[in-house]
Motif scaffolding. Structure first.
Motif, PDB file in Angstrom:
ATOM      1  N   VAL A  70      -0.152   9.589  -7.330  1.00 57.79           N
ATOM      2  CA  VAL A  70       0.885  10.420  -7.957  1.00 57.79           C
ATOM      3  C   VAL A  70       0.317  11.802  -8.213  1.00 57.79           C
ATOM      4  O   VAL A  70      -0.652  11.968  -8.926  1.00 57.79           O
ATOM      5  CB  VAL A  70       1.352   9.794  -9.292  1.00 57.79           C
ATOM      6  N   GLU A  71       0.967  12.805  -7.593  1.00 55.00           N
ATOM      7  CA  GLU A  71       0.409  14.153  -7.698  1.00 55.00           C
ATOM      8  C   GLU A  71       1.392  15.133  -8.362  1.00 55.00           C
ATOM      9  O   GLU A  71       0.981  16.214  -8.768  1.00 55.00           O
ATOM     10  CB  GLU A  71       0.010  14.673  -6.306  1.00 55.00           C
ATOM     11  N   ASP A 118      -3.733  -4.334  -3.254  1.00 52.10           N
ATOM     12  CA  ASP A 118      -3.918  -2.880  -3.137  1.00 52.10           C
ATOM     13  C   ASP A 118      -3.291  -2.361  -1.846  1.00 52.10           C
ATOM     14  O   ASP A 118      -3.056  -3.130  -0.906  1.00 52.10           O
ATOM     15  CB  ASP A 118      -5.435  -2.611  -3.126  1.00 52.10           C
ATOM     16  N   TYR A 160      -3.758  12.292  -9.011  1.00 53.34           N
ATOM     17  CA  TYR A 160      -4.313  13.570  -9.461  1.00 53.34           C
ATOM     18  C   TYR A 160      -3.440  14.253 -10.519  1.00 53.34           C
ATOM     19  O   TYR A 160      -3.914  15.119 -11.240  1.00 53.34           O
ATOM     20  CB  TYR A 160      -4.532  14.512  -8.268  1.00 53.34           C
ATOM     21  N   SER A 189     -14.193  -6.144  -1.445  1.00 52.43           N
ATOM     22  CA  SER A 189     -14.128  -6.078   0.020  1.00 52.43           C
ATOM     23  C   SER A 189     -13.729  -7.437   0.602  1.00 52.43           C
ATOM     24  O   SER A 189     -14.131  -8.481   0.089  1.00 52.43           O
ATOM     25  CB  SER A 189     -15.487  -5.677   0.576  1.00 52.43           C
ATOM     26  N   ARG A 242     -19.186   5.911  -5.848  1.00 53.47           N
ATOM     27  CA  ARG A 242     -19.660   7.097  -5.138  1.00 53.47           C
ATOM     28  C   ARG A 242     -21.156   6.975  -4.938  1.00 53.47           C
ATOM     29  O   ARG A 242     -21.830   6.250  -5.673  1.00 53.47           O
ATOM     30  CB  ARG A 242     -19.422   8.392  -5.942  1.00 53.47           C
TER      31      ARG A 242
HETATM   32  P1  C2E Z   1      -8.450   2.738  -2.894  1.00 53.61           P
HETATM   33  O1  C2E Z   1      -8.883   1.448  -3.498  1.00 53.61           O
HETATM   34  O2  C2E Z   1      -7.079   2.785  -2.351  1.00 53.61           O
HETATM   35  O3  C2E Z   1      -8.712   3.843  -3.950  1.00 53.61           O
HETATM   36  C1  C2E Z   1      -7.849   4.917  -4.204  1.00 53.61           C
HETATM   37  C2  C2E Z   1      -8.308   6.144  -3.529  1.00 53.61           C
HETATM   38  O4  C2E Z   1      -7.303   7.136  -3.680  1.00 53.61           O
HETATM   39  C3  C2E Z   1      -9.556   6.713  -4.202  1.00 53.61           C
HETATM   40  O5  C2E Z   1     -10.346   7.300  -3.208  1.00 53.61           O
HETATM   41  C4  C2E Z   1      -8.985   7.807  -5.080  1.00 53.61           C
HETATM   42  O6  C2E Z   1      -9.919   8.832  -5.365  1.00 53.61           O
HETATM   43  C5  C2E Z   1      -7.847   8.289  -4.250  1.00 53.61           C
HETATM   44  N1  C2E Z   1      -6.820   8.942  -5.061  1.00 53.61           N
HETATM   45  C6  C2E Z   1      -6.468   8.678  -6.345  1.00 53.61           C
HETATM   46  N2  C2E Z   1      -5.446   9.453  -6.746  1.00 53.61           N
HETATM   47  C7  C2E Z   1      -5.131  10.248  -5.711  1.00 53.61           C
HETATM   48  C8  C2E Z   1      -4.160  11.273  -5.485  1.00 53.61           C
HETATM   49  O7  C2E Z   1      -3.359  11.638  -6.349  1.00 53.61           O
HETATM   50  N3  C2E Z   1      -4.106  11.869  -4.290  1.00 53.61           N
HETATM   51  C9  C2E Z   1      -5.010  11.510  -3.305  1.00 53.61           C
HETATM   52  N4  C2E Z   1      -4.924  12.139  -2.158  1.00 53.61           N
HETATM   53  N5  C2E Z   1      -5.928  10.540  -3.465  1.00 53.61           N
HETATM   54  C10 C2E Z   1      -5.995   9.919  -4.645  1.00 53.61           C
HETATM   55  P2  C2E Z   1     -11.847   7.003  -3.153  1.00 53.61           P
HETATM   56  O8  C2E Z   1     -12.425   6.920  -4.510  1.00 53.61           O
HETATM   57  O9  C2E Z   1     -12.379   7.990  -2.219  1.00 53.61           O
HETATM   58  O10 C2E Z   1     -11.923   5.577  -2.541  1.00 53.61           O
HETATM   59  C11 C2E Z   1     -11.511   5.345  -1.277  1.00 53.61           C
HETATM   60  C12 C2E Z   1     -11.522   3.901  -0.963  1.00 53.61           C
HETATM   61  O11 C2E Z   1     -12.821   3.377  -0.973  1.00 53.61           O
HETATM   62  C13 C2E Z   1     -10.792   3.058  -1.964  1.00 53.61           C
HETATM   63  O12 C2E Z   1      -9.450   3.112  -1.719  1.00 53.61           O
HETATM   64  C14 C2E Z   1     -11.381   1.711  -1.727  1.00 53.61           C
HETATM   65  O13 C2E Z   1     -10.734   1.078  -0.643  1.00 53.61           O
HETATM   66  C15 C2E Z   1     -12.781   2.026  -1.320  1.00 53.61           C
HETATM   67  N6  C2E Z   1     -13.673   1.793  -2.448  1.00 53.61           N
HETATM   68  C16 C2E Z   1     -13.963   2.623  -3.465  1.00 53.61           C
HETATM   69  N7  C2E Z   1     -14.851   2.038  -4.306  1.00 53.61           N
HETATM   70  C17 C2E Z   1     -15.072   0.786  -3.825  1.00 53.61           C
HETATM   71  C18 C2E Z   1     -15.869  -0.330  -4.267  1.00 53.61           C
HETATM   72  O14 C2E Z   1     -16.560  -0.334  -5.291  1.00 53.61           O
HETATM   73  N8  C2E Z   1     -15.849  -1.458  -3.491  1.00 53.61           N
HETATM   74  C19 C2E Z   1     -15.086  -1.538  -2.385  1.00 53.61           C
HETATM   75  N9  C2E Z   1     -15.103  -2.645  -1.676  1.00 53.61           N
HETATM   76  N10 C2E Z   1     -14.320  -0.506  -1.951  1.00 53.61           N
HETATM   77  C20 C2E Z   1     -14.313   0.637  -2.672  1.00 53.61           C
END
Ligand code: C2E
Ligand code: CA
Ligand code: CA
Length: 723
Positions: A679-680, A620, A699, A560, A501
Motif C-alpha cells: 500500500v503506497e 503470502d 510504504y 521458504s 537483509r
Molecule cells: P515478501 O514476503 O512478499 O515481502 C514483501 C516485500 O515487499 C518486501 O521486500 C518489502 O520490502 C516489499 N514492500 C513492502 N511494502 C512495499 C510497498 O509499499 N511497495 C513496494 N514496492 N514494496 C513493498 P523485501 O524485504 O525485499 O523482501 C522480498 C522477498 O524476500 C519477500 O517477499 C520474501 O519472499 C523474501 N524474504 C524476505 N525475508 C525472508 C526470510 O527471512 N525468509 C525467506 N524465506 N524469505 C524472505
C-alpha cells in the motif's frame, strides 16, 4: 689417350722406382752384355739373376718385377717352361726372350704361348726399346683391363639396381602408374590388382580419370593440367577416390611427376598410396572430436568454433544476426540420481531427438555438457524469432517420455541472447545466455528469458555469493528488518513482518531478492530462515516486555518452501519459538502457494500440526501463483495476504478490482484475516476498505526498518493512538 696412359706409367717408373728386372740367364757374359745394353740406354734399373728353374720360381715368389728377360736354352729347362712358370705366378709382367738363336718352330710356339717379345743376342742394342715398348704395352693393357673391369662392375650394378627397381615396383605397396598426356594408362604396377581388384593388363589404354570419383575428377584433372606444364622436378600431391573393381571406393594419396621428356618413361608417373584406412580413421577422429558420443549432436568444441565464425560474420555484416538459446533441463539431477545414470543417458538421448525437431536448416544444436544444450540460430532478424523457437522447444518437451516403462515429464529453462557488436568471444555470448537461463530457472521451470545486461552483473555476483553467504551467516552479517502492518480503521500497528537483509561490513544492504534464490538453491535458506525466526521471536518478545499490550499482536516470518522437505520442521519451529519465550499464538508463518506444488499432503500435515500448536499460517503473495481457490479450502490458514500487484492496479481495471473483491469475499467466508501488501497511496486504503480489507502494509505506512527504528515507530504509534 692411350699414349697418355703410357706416358704416365713411364714417368712413374722414371721418377719413382727404377725398373726391376729378373734375368734368367746361366751365361755370365750374356748377363754382362744385357746390362751394358741397358746401361747404355740410360735406363734406370735394378735386377736379380736366376740360373735355374728353382731359383727362378723362388725369386718370382719373393719379389715383384717389372719384366723378365729370359734365355731360351737353360740348364734343365727352357724359355717356354719359364714363361709357363711366370704365367702361373701372380705377376703379370712382360716376358722377353733374349736368345742366341731360335728355330722358326720354337719362335712360333713361344709367340703362341704368349711371350711378349723376343730378341736375338746379336741385336742386344734393341733391348731397351723392346723392353720399353713391352712395358708400355703391359701398362696399357693393365689400364684397359682395369677399365673393362670397372665397366663390367658398373654394368652389373646397374643391372642389379634395375632389377631391384623393377621388383620394387612389381611388389610395391603403392600403385605406380604411367599415364599419357591424355590420361591413358601406359603402365600399371601389379599392385593395381591387389588394391583395386583390376587386372593391370586389361586397364592398359583405358582412361585414368574415368576411375576417379565424379566429385574428385574435376579437381584432379585440373591438377594434372598444371603438372603437364611443370618441369620434371615438380611434384603435385593430391588425395582422391578411385572406383574399385567391385564398385567400392579407395582413397589414394598421389604424387604425379611429369617425365614426358624422359624417353624411358615418356609420360606421367603417378605414385598412389592407399590411405583409405588412414582417411577413414582420420575422418572418424575428426567426427569424434566434434560430436557428443551419447547423443551424436555437435559438442562444445564444435559449438564454440561455429560461434567464432558467427561472431566474425556478424562483425563483418551487422545485419547478419544470430541468436543463442541456452537450455538446461529442469530437475534432471533428480531423475539421474533416482533412476540411475543409464536411465539418465537414455533420457538425454530421447530429449536430444526431440530437440532436433526444433532445429532449422543451418542451425546448430549442440550438447554443451551434462543436461545443457545450446541452439545457435542463424539468419535471425529479431529476437522474437528466437523466442518462437524457445516456445517450440517447450512444446516438443511437453509429452511424457517413456523411461523403463515409466512416464517421465521433462521441461527446460531457456536463456536467449542475440548477437551484437559488444560480443567478441564465444564465452561472452555463452555467459549471457547462461545468465538468462539462470533467470528463467529462477522464474519457475519451463520458462525462457531474454538476456538483459543487468543479468550479467548479477550472474557475476552470484559467483562469489554462495561462499560469502555462508560466511555471512557465521559472521552474523544478516539483519532483520521489520515492516509494520496497520489496521486501516484504527491506524494502529497490529503486526509486523520480519524481512531479512544482508549487511556485509563496509557495504550497503543487500536486499533478500538478491540472495534468497541462491540460498534456496544451495539449501542455506534453512539456516537463514531459522535464524530470522529466532531473531524475530526474540524481538517481539522484547517489545512485548517494553510495550506490553501495545506491542504488535503478531510477527510474520517468511518460510521458504524448501523447509517443508524437513520432516522435523514442526519440532524445530516450536523449539525455537519456545526458547525465545514468545507465546506461539503471536507467530504467523508466511508461506507461498508454491509449497503446495510438491508433496501437498505432507505440507498439509505439517501445517495442520503447526496450527494445532497455536501457530498461525498466512498465505503470502496470493494471486500471483496458481491462485487455485481449491487450495484455499483445504489449507489450514488464518490469514490471506493479497499480492502487491493487485494493490498497484486498484481502480484501474474492472477485472483487477473484481479479483480483489472476490478474494475479499472468500476470505470472509473462510473466516480468514486479510492483509493487503504494497500500500503506497491513501486512495488505495479507501478502496481496500470498501472491498472489505482491514489490514495492510506498505510504504504509505512505513518501509521495513531495523529494530531500533521500529521501536521508535511503535512509540509514535502509541502516542498517536493515545492522542
Ligand atoms: P515478501 O514476503 O512478499 O515481502 C514483501 C516485500 O515487499 C518486501 O521486500 C518489502 O520490502 C516489499 N514492500 C513492502 N511494502 C512495499 C510497498 O509499499 N511497495 C513496494 N514496492 N514494496 C513493498 P523485501 O524485504 O525485499 O523482501 C522480498 C522477498 O524476500 C519477500 O517477499 C520474501 O519472499 C523474501 N524474504 C524476505 N525475508 C525472508 C526470510 O527471512 N525468509 C525467506 N524465506 N524469505 C524472505
Ligand atoms: Ca512475506
Ligand atoms: Ca508478499
Amino acid at each position: 689417350m692411350s699414349s697418355d696412359i703410357v706416358k704416365s706409367t713411364l714417368s712413374n717408373n722414371d721418377i719413382k722406382t727404377p725398373i726391376h728386372l729378373l734375368l734368367l740367364e746361366d751365361v755370365p757374359e750374356d748377363v754382362e752384355l744385357i746390362l751394358i745394353s741397358l746401361t747404355n740406354a740410360d735406363l734406370d734399373f735394378t735386377y736379380d739373376i736366376a740360373e735355374t728353374a728353382t731359383i727362378y720360381t723362388e725369386k718370382l715368389q719373393q719379389n715383384s718385377y717389372d719384366a723378365v728377360l729370359a734365355d731360351y736354352r737353360l740348364p734343365g729347362f727352357n724359355g717356354l717352361e719359364a714363361l709357363n712358370l711366370l704365367q702361373q705366378s701372380e705377376q703379370k709382367i712382360p716376358f722377353i726372350l733374349v736368345t742366341g738363336s731360335l728355330g722358326e718352330e720354337a719362335a712360333v710356339q713361344c709367340m703362341k704361348a704368349g711371350i711378349t717379345d723376343y730378341l736375338l743376342k746379336d741385336r742386344l742394342f734393341h733391348l731397351p726399346n723392346i723392353l720399353q715398348r713391352s712395358l708400355e704395352e703391359f701398362a696399357l693393357r693393365r689400364q684397359q683391363k682395369q677399365a673393362l673391369l670397372e665397366q663390367q662392375k658398373a654394368e652389373k650394378a646397374l643391372r642389379e639396381s634395375e632389377q631391384r627397381f623393377r621388383s620394387l615396383i612389381e611388389n610395391a605397396i603403392d600403385i605406380i602408374l604411367i599415364i599419357s598426356s591424355e590420361g591413358q594408362f601406359i603402365y600399371l604396377s601389379p599392385s593395381v590388382q591387389r588394391i583395386l581388384g583390376y587386372d593391370p593388363e586389361q586397364l592398359k589404354n583405358e582412361n585414368f580419370f574415368a576411375l576417379i570419383h565424379p566429385e574428385d575428377r574435376k579437381r584432379i584433372r585440373e591438377v594434372f593440367e598444371i603438372t603437364k606444364q611443370k618441369s620434371q622436378d615438380s611434384r603435385l600431391l593430391q588425395e582422391f577416390r578411385v572406383r574399385t573393381h567391385d564398385d567400392n571406393w579407395v582413397m589414394l594419396d598421389a604424387i604425379a611427376k611429369n617425365l614426358q621428356d624422359d624417353p624411358s618413361v615418356a609420360g606421367f608417373v603417378i605414385n598412389c598410396h592407399d590411405i583409405t584406412e588412414r582417411h577413414y580413421t582420420a575422418q572418424q577422429l575428426r567426427y569424434d572430436a566434434y560430436h557428443d558420443k551419447l547423443t551424436g549432436l555437435a559438442n562444445r568444441l564444435a559449438l564454440i568454433e561455429e560461434l567464432e565464425q558467427a561472431i566474425i560474420q556478424n562483425q563483418r555484416r551487422k545485419e547478419d544476426h544470430f541468436a543463442l538459446l541456452f537450455l538446461d533441463l529442469d530437475r534432471f539431477k533428480v531423475i539421474n540420481d533416482s533412476l540411475g545414470h543409464l536411465t539418465g543417458d537414455q533420457l538425454l538421448q530421447q530429449i536430444s531427438k526431440r530437440l532436433q525437431q526444433c532445429h532449422r536448416k543451418g542451425d546448430i544444436l549442440a550438447r554443451f555438457g551434462g543436461d545443457e544444450f545450446v541452439f545457435l540460430l542463424r539468419d535471425i532478424r529479431e529476437i522474437q524469432e528466437a523466442v518462437i523457437v524457445a516456445q517450440r522447444i517447450h512444446e516438443v518437451l511437453k509429452p511424457p517420455l517413456m523411461l523403463n516403462n515409466r512416464e517421465v515429464f521433462m521441461s527446460a529453462s531457456i536463456g536467449i541472447t542475440i548477437s551484437g557488436e559488444h560480443y567478441h568471444h564465444p564465452e561472452q555470448i555463452l555467459r549471457d545466455a547462461d545468465a538468462a537461463m539462470y533467470r528463467a530457472k529462477a522464474k519457475g521451470k519451463a520458462c525462457h528469458e531474454i538476456f538483459a545486461p543487468t543479468m550479467h552483473l548479477s550472474a557475476l555476483k552470484e559467483l562469489h555469493l554462495e561462499n560469502d553467504l555462508r560466511q555471512a551467516l557465521k559472521r552474523q552479517e544478516l539483519v532483520v528488518y521489520y515492516q509494520p502492518i496497520f489496521c486501516f480503521e484504527s491506524e494502529k500497528i497490529v503486526g509486523t513482518e520480519a524481512l531479512v537483509r544482508w549487511h556485509p561490513p563496509g557495504k550497503s544492504l543487500i536486499p533478500p531478492n538478491d540472495f534468497i534464490p541462491l540460498a534456496e538453491e544451495t539449501g542455506l535458506i534453512i539456516e537463514i530462515d531459522r535464524w530470522v525466526l529466532k531473531s524475530a521471536c526474540q524481538q517481539l518478545y522484547q517489545w512485548q516486555q517494553t510495550f506490553k499490550g501495545l506491542a504488535p499482536h503478531f510477527i510474520s516470518v517468511n518460510l521458504s518452501p524448501k523447509q517443508f522437505s524437513d520432516p522435523y520442521l514442526k519440532d524445530k519451529i516450536t523449539e525455537i519459538v519456545d526458547e525465545t519465550g514468545l507465546n506461539r499464538q503471536h507467530l504467523k508463518l508466511e508461506i507461498t502457494e508454491t509449497v503446495c506444488l510438491k508433496n501437498f499432503h505432507t505440507v498439509l500435515d505439517i501445517l495442520y500440526q503447526l496450527q494445532q500448536l497455536n501457530i498461525q499460517i498466512c498465505l503470502d503473495d496470493f494471486g500471483t501463483g496458481y491462485s487455485s481457490l481449491s487450495y484455499l479450502h483445504r489449507l489450514p490458514l488464518n490469514t490471506l495476504k493479497i499480492d502487491r500487484s493487485f494493490v498497484i492496479h486498484l481502480g484501474q481495471t474492472n477485472k483487477n478490482d473484481a479479483i480483489i473483491r472476490i478474494v475479499g469475499g472468500l476470505a470472509h467466508e473462510l473466516q480468514l484475516q486479510l492483509i493487503a501488501e504494497g500500500v503506497e497511496e491513501r486512495y488505495q486504503i479507501d478502496a481496500l476498505k470498501k472491498l472489505g480489507y482491514q489490514w495492510g502494509q506498505g510504504y504509505y505506512f512505513s518501509p521495513p526498518v531495523d529494530a531500533q527504528a521500529f521501536t521508535i515507530l511503535l512509540q509514535k504509534n502509541i502516542d498517536h493512538i493515545v492522542e
